[in-house]
Design an enzyme around this catalytic site. Structure first.
Site, PDB file in Angstrom:
ATOM      1  N   ARG A   7      -3.724 -21.522 -54.352  1.00  0.00           N
ATOM      2  CA  ARG A   7      -4.848 -22.131 -53.802  1.00  0.00           C
ATOM      3  C   ARG A   7      -5.477 -23.242 -54.761  1.00  0.00           C
ATOM      4  NH1 ARG A   7      -9.069 -17.533 -53.131  1.00  0.00           N
ATOM      5  NH2 ARG A   7      -8.034 -16.291 -54.974  1.00  0.00           N
ATOM      6  N   SER A  34     -13.071 -19.873 -51.583  1.00  0.00           N
ATOM      7  CA  SER A  34     -11.645 -19.206 -51.280  1.00  0.00           C
ATOM      8  C   SER A  34     -10.384 -19.865 -51.258  1.00  0.00           C
ATOM      9  CB  SER A  34     -11.958 -17.852 -50.231  1.00  0.00           C
ATOM     10  OG  SER A  34     -10.801 -17.080 -50.201  1.00  0.00           O
ATOM     11  N   GLU A  55     -14.890 -21.745 -36.292  1.00  0.00           N
ATOM     12  CA  GLU A  55     -13.514 -22.181 -36.553  1.00  0.00           C
ATOM     13  C   GLU A  55     -13.276 -23.378 -35.341  1.00  0.00           C
ATOM     14  OE1 GLU A  55     -14.476 -19.029 -36.636  1.00  0.00           O
ATOM     15  OE2 GLU A  55     -14.588 -18.863 -38.624  1.00  0.00           O
ATOM     16  N   PHE A  80      -7.722 -16.603 -38.991  1.00  0.00           N
ATOM     17  CA  PHE A  80      -8.901 -17.172 -38.071  1.00  0.00           C
ATOM     18  C   PHE A  80      -8.401 -18.605 -37.783  1.00  0.00           C
ATOM     19  CE2 PHE A  80     -11.549 -14.452 -41.067  1.00  0.00           C
ATOM     20  CZ  PHE A  80     -11.365 -13.277 -40.157  1.00  0.00           C
ATOM     21  N   ASP A 114      -9.055  -6.480 -47.915  1.00  0.00           N
ATOM     22  CA  ASP A 114      -9.771  -6.583 -46.554  1.00  0.00           C
ATOM     23  C   ASP A 114      -9.088  -5.920 -45.407  1.00  0.00           C
ATOM     24  OD1 ASP A 114     -12.030  -7.797 -47.726  1.00  0.00           O
ATOM     25  OD2 ASP A 114     -11.198  -9.745 -47.531  1.00  0.00           O
ATOM     26  N   ARG A 164      -2.796 -16.022 -51.076  1.00  0.00           N
ATOM     27  CA  ARG A 164      -4.090 -15.635 -51.838  1.00  0.00           C
ATOM     28  C   ARG A 164      -3.860 -15.538 -53.497  1.00  0.00           C
ATOM     29  NH1 ARG A 164      -9.061 -14.398 -50.107  1.00  0.00           N
ATOM     30  NH2 ARG A 164     -10.507 -13.555 -51.723  1.00  0.00           N
TER      31      ARG A 164
END
Ligand code: TPP
Lengths: 310, 281
Positions: A7, A34, A55, A80, A114, A164
């Site tokens: 990232r 993030s 989005e 998403f 999550d 991530r």
């Protein structure tokens, strides 16, 4: 093995792209910290648009920006970025082949805490099914940087899915990266393992373990799922007893499906094994490793599948 | 051009557009008569007078942009583009046929003059917003015009775009709501009421103008007013009649995407021809 954040590399690469090309613009859906698109915002606030938690609007706005000559990069969690705006991506971006780059961050199971709502196990399938869409899955930080550079040069829609978690770096700094090519990271004699994303590092670990047991595997990083490097694929599999395909994605519609289809179309008959998520949603866990093991994406799973082909 | 003359000229163009719409739909084929004809005056005013566009130089980066967010009304846009010479009039006959350049919904890859792919409702305002932002970044004077349907306003994305457009203070963006009061299956108020519109848009930070959408004079005045609004986008709520100009189709959801009988086609043709001749006297 040194581990680096994909990232962070992505965010830095965006900034570099922004310095080189003034048409690069960045849109975010309230996840900039993030996805690390916030690095771009710091340097180029005028070319950064916070579209907030919307989005669909973000995807269509990017289409508009592309229509007047900009190179928009849009961001959200992979689930998403693809699912929430699927129709917008299909209609307004892919059909007219607009120059929009879609970054799906925290892909696969990598947002381990999550749970299923935030884990994307079908994003590669969704994006691959769209004509004109290029689908990229980097294995590490170095490859991520090279990909972003290539994405700016490439004209047309591209989807990139970013892990991530920090991952070991296997891509050589001096690699001449090109979209649409697969890269051999380790040569072997018995079985070939095609992997991408986090599974590249797992395949490399498996190779070390198997070597000690006298089994030699070749590891190939297939970081472009679409368009698939079919010529290299066909050339490679002919030299092995079989092939294992490893990906952090549903077994349906990802890299495994793409490779199986390509081999079928070329009438290449070679035993295949798949290391992927069986038709199931994700779930919460206290760490990433635990989840990878739970869904059958471990180093041991790769070793077993390799052995089953020998 | 003198003002009264200009209005006459544009009224005539709107009739001409309706005539082409009728010819494209013809007898026995489904076509979006209602929503195409309700915005004919708006489309005529933008294309034949207001916008800075040049059919001979269709990709001039400094041109104004037009988007038909309610892409199912493509027939009215095709009629205008053909009349302006973006492609030969004969193409209109081939609308929605295999290999033709005129698709069922606007497609920028096949049709010269079409600026974006629309038709999946709710997305046009967002695309227009992106264009407006990009053009502003490049310091261009171009303005972006987009037509939405009032049924289309049920799509949440419209309000995402409305919020973002006022946040980013895009004053080079003008949206028309073609408020004909009828969606695909009946009156908007009965199917899913989106009223009252003006306070909604102004609460979202837009400058709001309400007009009779069939009055060229009011359309022109609204466009002038929008030009002078700084620091926020403008929405022009245009009260219109779905199926306008076709007596049997007015206010009638059956002609949202209806099929014309031979008799209806002939009635419509006669009525339109009469209006067009009356105009000449
Ligand atoms: C996302 C999406 N959902 C459904 C449709 C099908 N559809 C086409 S036109 C229409 C009704 C549109 O009504 P309105 O916006 O009021 O347009 P108008 O009355 O001006 O024709 C519907 C439901 C569509 N094109 N896109």
């Amino acid at each position: 093995m040194k581990r680096e954040s994909l990232r962070e590399a992505y965010g830095q690469a965006l900034v570099e792209a922004g310095k080189r090309n003034k048409d690069v613009v960045v849109l975010e859906a309230d996840l900039g910290k993030s996805t690390r698109s916030c690095l771009f915002e710091e340097i180029f606030p005028d070319r950064y648009f916070e579209m907030s938690i919307a989005e669909q609007n973000m995807a269509s706005t990017a289409a508009g920006l592309a229509l007047v000559g900009k190179i928009p990069f849009i961001h959200s969690f992979a689930v998403f970025a693809t699912g929430r705006a699927y129709d917008q991506i299909r209609q307004a971006i892919a059909i007219p082949r607009l120059n929009v780059k879609i970054c799906g961050s925290s892909c696969g199971l990598s947002d381990f805490g999550d749970g299923s709502t935030h884990q994307s196990i079908e994003d590669v399938a969704l994006m691959s099914a769209i004509p004109n869409m290029v689908v990229l899955v980097p294995a590490d930080a170095v490859e991520t940087k090279k990909m972003v550079e290539a994405m700016v040069k490439y004209k047309g829609p591209v989807y990139i899915r970013i892990n991530r978690n920090d991952l070991p770096v296997y891509t050589p700094e001096n690699l001449e990266y090109e979209i649409g090519r697969m890269y051999t990271l380790r040569e072997g004699k018995d079985v070939v393992v095609f992997a991408n994303g986090v599974m590249v590092s797992r395949a490399m670990e498996a190779a070390e373990i198997l070597q000690r047991e006298g089994i030699s595997i070749e590891v190939v990083n297939v970081s472009t799922v679409k368009p698939l490097d079919v010529d290299t694929l066909v050339e490679k599999v002919r030299n092995f007893k079989g092939a294992v395909i490893a990906e952090e994605h549903s077994i349906i519609g990802g890299l495994g499906s793409a490779i199986a289809l390509a081999l079928c179309k070329r009438k290449v008959n070679v035993p295949l094994e798949f290391v992927a998520i069986e038709d199931k949603f994700g779930t919460s866990a206290s760490n990433y490793e635990e989840l990878l093991v739970h869904y059958g994406l471990s180093v041991e799973n790769i070793c077993e599948k390799v052995k089953s082909l020998i | 051009m003198e003002s009264n003359e200009l209005i006459k000229y544009l009224e005539r163009k709107a009739l001409q557009l309706r005539y082409y719409i009728l010819e494209m739909i013809g007898v026995g084929k489904a076509g979006h008569l209602g929503g195409s004809s309700s915005c004919a005056e708006i489309v005529a005013t933008l294309y034949f007078h207001w916008m800075n566009i040049d059919p001979n130089n269709p990709y001039d980066p400094n041109r104004d942009r037009f988007l038909l967010s309610k892409g199912h009304a493509a027939l009215v846009q095709y009629a205008a583009l053909a009349e302006l010479g973006y492609f030969p009039i004969e193409e209109l006959k081939k609308v929605k046929t295999l290999g033709g350049m005129l698709q069922g919904h606007p497609d920028m890859k096949t049709t010269p003059g079409v600026e974006a792919n629309t038709g999946s409702l709710g997305q046009g305002l967002s695309i227009a917003l992106g264009m407006a932002l990009g053009l502003r970044l490049d310091g261009r004077k171009s303005r972006v015009y987009v037509i939405l349907g009032d049924g289309e306003l049920a799509e949440g994305q419209v309000w995402e775009a409305a919020m973002a457009a006022s946040h980013y203070k895009v004053d080079n963006l003008v949206a028309f709501v073609d408020k004909n009061g009828v969606q695909a299956t009946g009156p908007v108020e009965e199917r899913l009421n989106s009223n009252p519109l003006a306070p909604k848009w102004s609460a979202f930070g837009w400058h709001v103008i309400e007009i009779d959408g069939h009055s060229i004079k009011e359309i022109l005045e609204a466009l002038k007013e929008a030009n002078n609004i700084k620091g926020r986008p403008t929405v022009i709520i245009a009260h219109t009649v779905k199926g306008k100009g076709f007596s049997f189709a007015e206010h009638n959801a059956a002609f949202h995407n209806g099929i014309l009988t031979e008799e209806q086609y002939l009635i419509a043709k006669r009525e339109l021809e009469k209006l067009m001749q009356g105009d000449e006297r």
